[in-house]
Design an enzyme around this catalytic site. Structure first.
Site, PDB file in Angstrom:
ATOM      1  N   ASP A  61     -78.516 -38.959   8.017  1.00 53.55           N
ATOM      2  CA  ASP A  61     -77.503 -38.077   8.582  1.00 53.55           C
ATOM      3  C   ASP A  61     -77.697 -37.864  10.078  1.00 53.55           C
ATOM      4  OD1 ASP A  61     -76.651 -37.919   6.007  1.00 53.55           O
ATOM      5  OD2 ASP A  61     -76.543 -35.745   5.930  1.00 53.55           O
TER       6      ASP A  61
ATOM      7  N   CYS B 170     -84.532 -38.097   1.574  1.00 54.60           N
ATOM      8  CA  CYS B 170     -83.673 -37.461   2.561  1.00 54.60           C
ATOM      9  C   CYS B 170     -82.268 -37.175   2.045  1.00 54.60           C
ATOM     10  CB  CYS B 170     -83.593 -38.326   3.820  1.00 54.60           C
ATOM     11  SG  CYS B 170     -85.182 -38.483   4.662  1.00 54.60           S
ATOM     12  N   ASP B 171     -81.699 -36.113   2.589  1.00 54.10           N
ATOM     13  CA  ASP B 171     -80.282 -35.796   2.566  1.00 54.10           C
ATOM     14  C   ASP B 171     -79.601 -36.047   1.224  1.00 54.10           C
ATOM     15  OD1 ASP B 171     -80.374 -34.841   5.195  1.00 54.10           O
ATOM     16  OD2 ASP B 171     -80.433 -36.864   5.944  1.00 54.10           O
ATOM     17  N   LYS B 172     -78.632 -36.977   1.167  1.00 57.51           N
ATOM     18  CA  LYS B 172     -77.812 -37.136  -0.042  1.00 57.51           C
ATOM     19  C   LYS B 172     -78.519 -37.919  -1.137  1.00 57.51           C
ATOM     20  CE  LYS B 172     -75.234 -35.061   2.602  1.00 57.51           C
ATOM     21  NZ  LYS B 172     -76.367 -35.005   3.511  1.00 57.51           N
TER      22      LYS B 172
ATOM     23  N   CYS C 248     -87.265 -34.946   7.719  1.00 60.18           N
ATOM     24  CA  CYS C 248     -87.364 -34.112   8.924  1.00 60.18           C
ATOM     25  C   CYS C 248     -88.048 -32.785   8.620  1.00 60.18           C
ATOM     26  CB  CYS C 248     -85.994 -33.905   9.536  1.00 60.18           C
ATOM     27  SG  CYS C 248     -85.300 -35.430  10.214  1.00 60.18           S
TER      28      CYS C 248
ATOM     29  N   GLU D 192     -70.968 -33.425   8.765  1.00 55.50           N
ATOM     30  CA  GLU D 192     -71.846 -32.359   9.230  1.00 55.50           C
ATOM     31  C   GLU D 192     -71.543 -32.070  10.694  1.00 55.50           C
ATOM     32  OE1 GLU D 192     -75.898 -33.373   8.475  1.00 55.50           O
ATOM     33  OE2 GLU D 192     -75.756 -32.884   6.341  1.00 55.50           O
TER      34      GLU D 192
ATOM     35  N   SER E 264     -75.510 -29.606   9.044  1.00 60.34           N
ATOM     36  CA  SER E 264     -76.844 -30.121   8.801  1.00 60.34           C
ATOM     37  C   SER E 264     -77.745 -28.963   8.411  1.00 60.34           C
ATOM     38  CB  SER E 264     -77.375 -30.788  10.077  1.00 60.34           C
ATOM     39  OG  SER E 264     -78.763 -30.961  10.011  1.00 60.34           O
TER      40      SER E 264
END
Length: 557
Positions: free
Chosen positions: A78, A119-121, A192, A446, A472
């Site tokens: 992202d 991460c993320d999705k 992150c 985002e 985000s």
């Protein structure tokens, strides 16, 4: 064994022939087949090393009498996709990932599953796919990134780099300082380093019991993380044929609530609301978005992590006692908030897992008596501007929790970035960023670039932003997303005009525009939306099937 359908009996001679071509021997056909859903991809810092972790995992699975079969999902970073049309693909990638896990596992009738997301999705996508398959499942992520170190010894993270852009534009820092932040904000592999979406979701996996203790906080690329990988491998072999550990027996109504309690206590990413709405539907226990405020009212916010508190990162939470210390502190405050009898994949109840955990650093994990707030770090706001709700990360608010201001409207993220950069947004304004919802985007981008510009320009405490897009996990400030209904489906956010007065009260869970019902109805009759040109065949399919954010932006055929 479920896998007997592809390997048992004379009619499966051709199937076994194909499997022998992959290296299987006679004895292997008597063993459980374990799917290893990896998400190795070289462009994502949290994923470029996952091929090494999957080799460790598979080696341990073989040593413990099972046969692993690795397959990969796609992934979108992202941060790299941010601020250009690449972000249109981020949320839709969740559905591809879910479909991929379901497809491979069911097409080959594998007995059990280990998911290696980060991460993320990727985390919610794998959870959604695994819930459809419903076999014994363990999640073990790649682990968080270490925080960077600034020129003055302060902690840095990806959000530091985004906010540095706004600081550079307003001449608060020079080019040399900007380059230093760029080169030091993300010092190693891992998700992150703050309580952004990835670490929020990996933490919730641990809270729901589908991951082993430490999954959310043990740093990537450490011996401790490697040992967690080995433990997950050994454990999946122990439970591969045990129906008690089918994922729908682990993720259920009780553990979904446990996850939301932890989310509120830690002030997780606002994206967790979107994903947990979708995950709960796959589990068969759909969350009512309005009910989340009941949890928020009951759960004290005891842990602030970057971006809400830029000096604290996941490595600090790990040293302070980890997620177990957070859960145990909430349990001691009010055990009725949590289902402590919930089964975890390790075989113990959640209560037994956390009962001996202690807070080792009260500056990182606060006691309930010294909570940041008596209410949770996330809130759902309702009103004539968001009849079906919208989401704010209350933990990340920089200024007041009440705000009134004039609307400054933008019909795309690009418009907003240009307007903010040119000084169109002033103190006291409410930025309205619309037509960026699941259908309108399409893809619900985002909005980290606009919010980072606002904070970087020194306006974080004096400007609010509302959008039918999302944020985000690195976003902070008075940033309100997931406005539903979205503009593209005729929601109130699409009827706003520059200068409209918007009232926000986080403590009252309310968001309203000062317009009469008569004026709103008149605007609704005038409203027209032709839609944006969408060149991508996949995004057109997504736009046609996706629901709005109050339903988790799931696809409905």
């Amino acid at each position: 064994m479920r896998s007997d359908i592809i390997k048992d009996g004379y009619t499966r001679t051709p199937h076994r022939s194909l499997l022998r071509a992959t290296g299987l021997k006679d004895d292997d056909f008597k063993k459980p087949f374990i799917g290893v859903a990896n998400s190795f991809i070289e462009i994502i810092p949290g994923h470029f090393f996952l091929n090494k972790y999957s080799e460790i995992l598979k080696d341990e699975i073989r040593k413990n009498g099972c046969v692993p079969f690795e397959f990969n999902t796609i992934g979108v970073d992202d941060g790299i996709a941010m601020g250009h049309e690449g972000m249109l693909y981020s949320l839709p990638s969740r559905e591809i990932i879910a479909n991929s896990v379901e497809t491979v596992m069911n097409a080959h009738a594998l007995d059990a599953l280990v998911c290696i997301p980060n991460c993320d999705k990727i985390v919610p996508g794998m959870l959604m796919g695994a819930l459809r398959v419903n076999v014994p499942t363990i999640f073990v992520s790649g682990g968080p990134m270490a925080a960077g170190v600034g020129a003055k010894g302060e902690a840095l993270d990806l959000n530091s780099a985004f906010e540095a852009v706004g600081a550079y534009e307003t001449k608060q820092i020079d080019e040399k300082e900007l380059k230093f932040i760029e080169c030091n904000a993300c010092p190693s592999g891992g998700s992150c380093s703050g309580m952004f979406t990835a670490n929020s979701m990996n933490t919730l996996c641990e809270a729901m019991g589908v991951a082993l203790e430490g999954n959310g906080t043990v740093l990537a690329l450490t011996s401790e993380r490697e040992e967690l990988i080995r433990k997950a491998a050994r454990r999946i072999c122990e439970i591969a044929l045990d129906e008690r550990y089918q994922i729908r027996n682990i993720i259920n109504e009780k553990t979904i609530k446990n996850a939301m309690v932890v989310d509120m206590a830690m002030g997780g990413s606002s994206n967790t609301i979107l994903h947990m709405l979708a995950i709960s539907r796959e589990a068969g226990y759909p969350l009512d978005i309005a009910s989340l405020n009941d949890i928020s009212r009951s759960v004290p916010h005891i842990t602030k992590i970057a971006p809400s508190l830029p000096s604290v990162h996941m490595q600090d939470v790990a040293k302070a006692g980890g997620l177990s210390a957070v859960i145990n502190e909430i349990a001691k405050f009010n055990s009725d908030l949590l289902s402590l009898d919930a089964l975890t994949v390790s075989g113990e109840s959640l209560g037994d897992r956390v009962k001996n955990a202690e807070i080792l650093d009260e500056s990182v994990i606060h006691t309930v008596q010294n909570a940041y707030s008596k209410v949770g770090g996330l809130a759902i706001l309702f009103g004539n501007l968001a009849e079906q709700g919208c989401v704010i990360k209350a933990a990340g608010i920089i200024g007041s929790r009440q705000f009134s201001g004039k609307a400054v409207c933008f019909n795309s993220q690009d418009e907003a970035i240009k307007g903010i950069s040119k000084g169109k947004v002033q103190k006291g304004d409410v930025v309205v960023l619309r037509y960026e919802g699941p259908k309108g985007g399409p893809g619900m981008q985002e909005m980290l670039s606009p919010t980072s510009l606002i904070v970087g320009r020194g306006l974080g405490a004096d400007v609010a932003l509302i959008t039918d897009g999302r944020f985000s996990g690195a976003t902070r400030g008075l940033s309100i997303g997931h406005v539903s209904p979205e503009a593209a489906e005729g929601g109130m956010i699409g009827l706003l005009k520059d200068g409209d007065i918007i009232d926000i009260d986080v403590d009252k869970f309310s968001i309203n525009v000062r317009l009469s019902d008569t004026e709103i109805e008149a605007r609704r009759k005038e409203w027209k939306y032709a839609g944006k040109p969408v060149n991508s065949r996949w995004l057109r399919q997504y736009q046609k099937l996706v629901t709005n954010a109050s339903n988790g932006a799931i696809l409905e055929a």
